[in-house]
Design an enzyme around this catalytic site. Structure first.
Site, PDB file in Angstrom:
ATOM      1  CE  LYS A 160      28.032  48.883  38.749  1.00  0.00           C
ATOM      2  NZ  LYS A 160      27.170  48.578  39.937  1.00  0.00           N
ATOM      3  CG  ASP A 182      27.316  45.650  41.851  1.00  0.00           C
ATOM      4  OD1 ASP A 182      26.574  45.200  40.956  1.00  0.00           O
ATOM      5  OD2 ASP A 182      27.190  46.803  42.298  1.00  0.00           O
ATOM      6  CG  ASP A 209      40.726  34.218  38.063  1.00  0.00           C
ATOM      7  OD1 ASP A 209      40.571  33.385  37.154  1.00  0.00           O
ATOM      8  OD2 ASP A 209      41.762  34.882  38.215  1.00  0.00           O
ATOM      9  CE1 TYR A 225      40.558  43.110  30.948  1.00  0.00           C
ATOM     10  CE2 TYR A 225      41.157  40.916  30.239  1.00  0.00           C
ATOM     11  CZ  TYR A 225      40.791  41.793  31.241  1.00  0.00           C
ATOM     12  OH  TYR A 225      40.679  41.344  32.535  1.00  0.00           O
ATOM     13  CG  ASP A 256      40.383  37.796  33.597  1.00  0.00           C
ATOM     14  OD1 ASP A 256      40.608  36.678  34.079  1.00  0.00           O
ATOM     15  OD2 ASP A 256      41.293  38.603  33.316  1.00  0.00           O
TER      16      ASP A 256
END
Length: 365
Positions: A198, A230, A258, A148, A254
């Protein structure tokens, strides 16, 4: 810029805290007053006081002034001890304007480099998973850099050759400090830490993340497990009980938080803390949910996420008994079957909040 004044707190002193309240948009203006009401009750019970400084910032402010907050908004917030935020966003204003005009500048200016998101099964809330195994985990999300970042741009706008470049920025200092916080937290819990990565596909930043997190974990004594993002998402669905503390980059944290909240039954009850662990600057506390314009003004918004965020705020300020009392109170209300419509109940925001206040009174009588 003036930083938060620590003279508000301390053993043997009159415990007084200055908290900036930013209800924001949509249901934020309904759930934040619920949290303020409960904190005021706790303050009277546990012997501290809170000075609330309400800030009418958000989308209405943007419509009137072309900004989500005043030019000197950050300076106004800097002298407080904490910030309680409701929600940000409206259908008629793009998300990049609402978030980058209020939420993200606060996080970055006040070096709130830890986004702490606890997720656990609550009484009366059913998980969509087949397993009945309780969920109890914490996502520690790096909060001010990573994917970000503001580095990048768009070229040839509106032309056939238009393109966009977005650069992820990872610094050693940034990774070290969030990994250290996560390791310390893991040691206080199970001693187990999962690092989301990753590095099999993202060739530069993720191997760097892996190396630095491993160095910090090795020095702390925590048991570190490196899991590809993943695979970790699948593991949260299949075996969430196997996960305790996750440390993740801004984007991965993030998404995972969620997902975990939804697996526990509802992101409407999930809290979030944006922390400057050094307490040089005020930290900010908010529910994970958004402004929910589809139900705003109907009086049925679920205040649990904000109540839990307020409890995290109290704990951060040093009022751990009050924080535990608030969590226990809304858990008892949920266990008794009182819930808002999003959880299958019929209670309004006001009715649920009143039930929590009664539970607080009963718990300390």
């Amino acid at each position: 810029m003036t930083t938060t004044s620590q003279e508000h707190t301390g053993p043997g002193t009159a415990r007084r805290y200055v908290v900036d309240v930013v209800p924001g948009d949509g249901i934020g203006t309904e759930v934040v007053p619920a949290a303020v009401r409960c904190v005021d009750h706790l303050a009277a019970t546990f012997g501290f006081t809170v000075e609330w400084r309400e800030r009418a910032w958000g989308c209405d402010h943007h419509r009137a002034h072309g900004r989500m907050m005043p030019v000197d908004g950050l300076e106004q917030l800097a002298s407080g001890d904490a910030i309680l935020l409701g929600a940000v966003g409206a259908p008629d204003i793009p998300d990049d304007i609402t978030l980058w005009g209020l939420l993200i500048p606060i996080r970055r200016e006040f070096v709130q480099y830890v986004n702490l998101r606890p997720v656990r099964s609550l009484p009366g809330i059913r998980s969509p998973l087949r397993s009945d195994a309780p969920i109890d985990l914490v996502v520690v999300r790096e909060n001010v850099e990573g994917e970000y970042s503001e580095v990048g741009g768009r070229v040839n706008r509106g032309r056939p050759g238009e393109f966009a470049v977005q650069e992820a920025v990872f610094t050693r200092a940034g990774i070290e400090r969030v990994a250290r916080f996560a390791s310390d937290l893991a040691l206080r819990r199970s001693g187990r830490l999962i690092s989301a990565t990753k590095s099999n596909g993202i060739i530069h930043t993720m191997p760097f993340w892996d190396e630095v997190v491993a160095e910090v974990a090795d020095g702390s004594g925590v048991r570190l497990e490196k899991v590809l993002i993943d695979a970790l998402a699948a593991r949260l669905v299949l075996r969430p009980e196997s996960v305790d503390v996750i440390v993740a980059s801004n984007l991965f944290g993030d998404i995972l938080s969620d997902l975990a909240g939804a697996l526990a039954g509802s992101i409407g009850v999930a809290p979030s803390a944006n922390l400057d662990p050094t307490k040089t600057y005020p930290s900010m506390f908010e529910p994970v949910h958004g402004s929910a314009p589809d139900i705003a003004g109907m009086g049925i918004a679920n205040p649990v996420g904000t109540l839990w965020a307020a409890a995290m705020m109290l704990d951060h300020l040093g009022e751990s008994d009050a924080a535990a009392g608030l969590v226990s109170a809304f858990e008892r209300v949920l266990r008794a079957g009182t819930a808002t419509p999003d959880l299958g109940g019929t209670a309004s925001t006001e009715q649920f909040t009143t039930a929590v206040v009664h539970a607080l009174a009963a718990g300390t009588s």
